[in-house]
Scaffold this motif. Structure first.
Motif: not given
Ligand SMILES: [Zn+2]
Length: 100
Positions: A21, A25, A33, A36
Motif C-alpha cells: 500500500c 497507493h 488506504c 487495503c
Molecule cells: Zn492501498
C-alpha cells in the motif's frame, strides 16, 4: 513440523500489505488506504475463523476460504512485497511466509 500461529501469520500479512500500500497507493507510513484496509480486514477474518485445526498452510488448504477477488489481490501483494523484501535481504520473511 512447526507451523506458524495465526497471530504470526496475520502480523506478516499486515507487513506485506503495508509495504504494498505504501509503495503502490502512496499512503503515509503505516496507514492503509480504504481498499487495503478492507483487504486486511477480510484476511484477518478468514485467518481467525479458519475451521481447520490444526491450521494447515493456506496454500495446501482444501477450504479455499478466500473468494476469487480477494485471493487475486493477496497474490499480487505477496508478489510485490515479496520482491521488496528480497531486495532488502529480508528473505527470512519470505521463507517463513511461503514455506511454512
Ligand atoms: Zn492501498
Amino acid at each position: 513440523m512447526k507451523s506458524v500461529s495465526p497471530d504470526k501469520q496475520l502480523q506478516m500479512l499486515t507487513k506485506f500489505i503495508e509495504v504494498y500500500c505504501g509503495k503502490k497507493h502512496r499512503t503515509a507510513d503505516e496507514q492503509l488506504c480504504d481498499e487495503c484496509a478492507e483487504l486486511l480486514d477480510y484476511a484477518a477474518d478468514r485467518l481467525t475463523k479458519c475451521p481447520m485445526d490444526p491450521k494447515p498452510k493456506c496454500k495446501d488448504c482444501t477450504v479455499h476460504c478466500y473468494d476469487d477477488a480477494h485471493r487475486a489481490r493477496i497474490k499480487e501483494i505477496m508478489k510485490f512485497s515479496g520482491m521488496y523484501f528480497v531486495k532488502r535481504g529480508r528473505l527470512d520473511w519470505l521463507v517463513k511466509y511461503f514455506l511454512n
